[in-house]
Design an enzyme around this catalytic site. Sequence first.
Site, PDB file in Angstrom:
ATOM      1  CE1 TYR A 212     -10.530  -0.144  -0.898  1.00 43.07           C
ATOM      2  CE2 TYR A 212     -10.052  -1.278  -2.945  1.00 43.07           C
ATOM      3  CZ  TYR A 212     -10.319  -1.308  -1.584  1.00 43.07           C
ATOM      4  OH  TYR A 212     -10.361  -2.523  -0.937  1.00 43.07           O
TER       5      TYR A 212
ATOM      6  N   GLY B 189       0.747  -8.468   4.468  1.00 41.01           N
ATOM      7  CA  GLY B 189       0.741  -7.639   5.670  1.00 41.01           C
ATOM      8  C   GLY B 189       0.973  -6.186   5.312  1.00 41.01           C
ATOM      9  NE  ARG B 190      -3.829  -3.289   6.069  1.00 45.97           N
ATOM     10  CZ  ARG B 190      -4.929  -2.818   5.492  1.00 45.97           C
ATOM     11  NH1 ARG B 190      -4.848  -1.881   4.585  1.00 45.97           N
ATOM     12  NH2 ARG B 190      -6.111  -3.292   5.803  1.00 45.97           N
TER      13      ARG B 190
ATOM     14  CG  PHE C 224       5.516  -5.224   8.710  1.00 45.75           C
ATOM     15  CD1 PHE C 224       6.054  -4.047   9.213  1.00 45.75           C
ATOM     16  CD2 PHE C 224       5.741  -6.403   9.410  1.00 45.75           C
ATOM     17  CE1 PHE C 224       6.811  -4.055  10.387  1.00 45.75           C
ATOM     18  CE2 PHE C 224       6.490  -6.417  10.578  1.00 45.75           C
ATOM     19  CZ  PHE C 224       7.028  -5.243  11.073  1.00 45.75           C
TER      20      PHE C 224
HETATM   21  N1  LIG Z   1     -11.876  -5.999   1.747  1.00 50.46           N
HETATM   22  C1  LIG Z   1     -11.186  -5.148   2.452  1.00 50.46           C
HETATM   23  O1  LIG Z   1     -11.635  -4.626   3.481  1.00 50.46           O
HETATM   24  C2  LIG Z   1      -9.794  -4.788   1.999  1.00 50.46           C
HETATM   25  C3  LIG Z   1      -8.901  -4.129   2.858  1.00 50.46           C
HETATM   26  C4  LIG Z   1      -7.618  -3.829   2.400  1.00 50.46           C
HETATM   27  C5  LIG Z   1      -7.234  -4.183   1.112  1.00 50.46           C
HETATM   28  N2  LIG Z   1      -8.132  -4.818   0.292  1.00 50.46           N
HETATM   29  C6  LIG Z   1      -7.752  -5.219  -1.079  1.00 50.46           C
HETATM   30  O2  LIG Z   1      -6.638  -6.097  -0.985  1.00 50.46           O
HETATM   31  C7  LIG Z   1      -5.582  -5.626  -1.811  1.00 50.46           C
HETATM   32  C8  LIG Z   1      -4.233  -6.006  -1.227  1.00 50.46           C
HETATM   33  O3  LIG Z   1      -4.085  -5.561   0.082  1.00 50.46           O
HETATM   34  P1  LIG Z   1      -3.080  -4.401   0.507  1.00 50.46           P
HETATM   35  O4  LIG Z   1      -2.679  -3.636  -0.697  1.00 50.46           O
HETATM   36  O5  LIG Z   1      -3.719  -3.710   1.653  1.00 50.46           O
HETATM   37  O6  LIG Z   1      -1.846  -5.165   1.168  1.00 50.46           O
HETATM   38  P2  LIG Z   1      -0.731  -6.187   0.649  1.00 50.46           P
HETATM   39  O7  LIG Z   1      -1.119  -6.764  -0.641  1.00 50.46           O
HETATM   40  O8  LIG Z   1      -0.474  -7.078   1.801  1.00 50.46           O
HETATM   41  O9  LIG Z   1       0.541  -5.223   0.510  1.00 50.46           O
HETATM   42  C9  LIG Z   1       0.586  -4.179  -0.418  1.00 50.46           C
HETATM   43  C10 LIG Z   1       1.862  -3.391  -0.161  1.00 50.46           C
HETATM   44  O10 LIG Z   1       2.996  -4.237  -0.380  1.00 50.46           O
HETATM   45  C11 LIG Z   1       3.855  -3.668  -1.355  1.00 50.46           C
HETATM   46  N3  LIG Z   1       4.350  -4.798  -2.157  1.00 50.46           N
HETATM   47  C12 LIG Z   1       3.650  -5.570  -3.012  1.00 50.46           C
HETATM   48  N4  LIG Z   1       4.431  -6.529  -3.535  1.00 50.46           N
HETATM   49  C13 LIG Z   1       5.654  -6.344  -2.993  1.00 50.46           C
HETATM   50  C14 LIG Z   1       6.890  -7.003  -3.135  1.00 50.46           C
HETATM   51  N5  LIG Z   1       7.016  -8.058  -3.930  1.00 50.46           N
HETATM   52  N6  LIG Z   1       7.964  -6.542  -2.439  1.00 50.46           N
HETATM   53  C15 LIG Z   1       7.860  -5.468  -1.616  1.00 50.46           C
HETATM   54  N7  LIG Z   1       6.686  -4.807  -1.441  1.00 50.46           N
HETATM   55  C16 LIG Z   1       5.609  -5.243  -2.113  1.00 50.46           C
HETATM   56  C17 LIG Z   1       3.026  -2.691  -2.114  1.00 50.46           C
HETATM   57  O11 LIG Z   1       3.812  -1.599  -2.545  1.00 50.46           O
HETATM   58  P3  LIG Z   1       3.804  -1.093  -4.069  1.00 50.46           P
HETATM   59  O12 LIG Z   1       2.392  -0.802  -4.441  1.00 50.46           O
HETATM   60  O13 LIG Z   1       4.645   0.123  -4.018  1.00 50.46           O
HETATM   61  O14 LIG Z   1       4.403  -2.210  -4.852  1.00 50.46           O
HETATM   62  C18 LIG Z   1       2.026  -2.209  -1.077  1.00 50.46           C
HETATM   63  O15 LIG Z   1       2.582  -1.148  -0.345  1.00 50.46           O
HETATM   64  C19 LIG Z   1      -5.826  -4.116  -1.921  1.00 50.46           C
HETATM   65  O16 LIG Z   1      -5.201  -3.564  -3.064  1.00 50.46           O
HETATM   66  C20 LIG Z   1      -7.338  -4.069  -1.983  1.00 50.46           C
HETATM   67  O17 LIG Z   1      -7.777  -4.298  -3.322  1.00 50.46           O
HETATM   68  C21 LIG Z   1      -9.387  -5.128   0.723  1.00 50.46           C
END
Ligand SMILES: NC(=O)c1ccc[n+]([C@@H]2O[C@H](COP(=O)([O-])OP(=O)(O)OC[C@H]3O[C@@H](n4cnc5c(N)ncnc54)[C@H](OP(=O)(O)O)[C@@H]3O)[C@@H](O)[C@H]2O)c1
Length: 337
Positions: A64, A215-216, A218
């Site tokens: 990252y 969902g990232r 969405f």
């Molecule tokens: N093992 C793997 O291959 C893998 C792959 C992807 C991710 N990950 C890990 O999983 C973690 C989480 O996944 P992710 O970040 O991809 O996706 P996620 O948690 O599904 O979504 C994160 C996104 O949602 C927004 N968000 C968070 N809380 C919110 C809320 N209450 N209201 C509106 N928007 C909100 C965040 O924006 P803001 O930051 O602007 O709040 C960010 O853009 C990552 O940080 C990483 O550590 C692991």
Amino acid sequence: MTTTGTFRLATVRLGRGGPAVGVQGLGCMGMSFAYGPTDTSEARATLEHALERGVTLFDTADVYGAGANEELLAPFIAAHRDDVVVATKFGIVMDPQDPTRRTVRGDRSYVRGSIEASLRRLGTDHVDLYYMHRRDPAVPIEETVAAMAELVAEGKVAHLGLSEVTADEIRAAAAVHPIAAVQCEWSLFSRGVEDGVVAAVRETGAALVPYSPLGRGFLAGLFHDAEEDLHPADLRRILPRYTGEAARSNQALLSPLRHVARRHGATLGQIALAWVHHQAARHGLPVVPIPGTRRPQRVAENTAATRIALTPDDLSLLDPLAAQVVGARYPGTLAPS
Ligand SMILES: NC(=O)c1ccc[n+]([C@@H]2O[C@H](COP(=O)([O-])OP(=O)(O)OC[C@H]3O[C@@H](n4cnc5c(N)ncnc54)[C@H](OP(=O)(O)O)[C@@H]3O)[C@@H](O)[C@H]2O)c1
């Protein structure tokens, strides 16, 4: 759903022999990588606020921001070393010129070199949970896990984890060394793990750590079409299900989510998270999602979702959504093999 006042997350053990952690972790990736411009001081405030609310599992990876995310966490870890469970990962080798091009390494010398670099960047003498980020198709998983187990014996790592693995790989790995956690995408839109992986995780006594539970973004209504709404450098613009025709079609799937959110006086994101938390009781294993955010107020919102109890009626509206999603989780170049 309230986000203020005194609040502490419940705790759960991360796998049979793993550490106790807050039942929701924090994904730190977006603080330095993949999701456009970031603000370091807001990211640091987010980490502190998460800890105040009982979040103890902090998730990063060497890839990252090419180490930048681990470095960002270092002062926070130094200030709270005994109160946090630091999870990082090795294995994805990214082309510095083009983050959509990458290879995977899982050989012993790569594993040994990776932990040294992560420890240096994190500013700590041990990682609490060390994940194989992706499996190297050229190396038997037993060999990679044996190399990881050496790090446990040497005190550099406390517990082992795997990410994006199959049920057979989980069993093969657990035969070499106990696995505390398996990290996979699991959300209202991504339920592939329910075809075997969840059973293997439960059987081997590990915990499931769902990534991208929103969902990232969405599912939280953060954007409608990644290409139109997000920064040009945002990697979500290349995820097939969040752009163009697929995004429009998937947007329509959010109406049952809105309906359930209204019933509970909650946000969309809270219902999406409550659904993931509900899977622990449904499948009988520890489930510790790691929603990612860079904003303290969203940590408050997301952790409050652990207090929402979905009804059978809610679930009957939410469960069918994943089967209707249009578009893959990843483009071909990034698809986990
Ligand atoms: N093992 C793997 O291959 C893998 C792959 C992807 C991710 N990950 C890990 O999983 C973690 C989480 O996944 P992710 O970040 O991809 O996706 P996620 O948690 O599904 O979504 C994160 C996104 O949602 C927004 N968000 C968070 N809380 C919110 C809320 N209450 N209201 C509106 N928007 C909100 C965040 O924006 P803001 O930051 O602007 O709040 C960010 O853009 C990552 O940080 C990483 O550590 C692991």
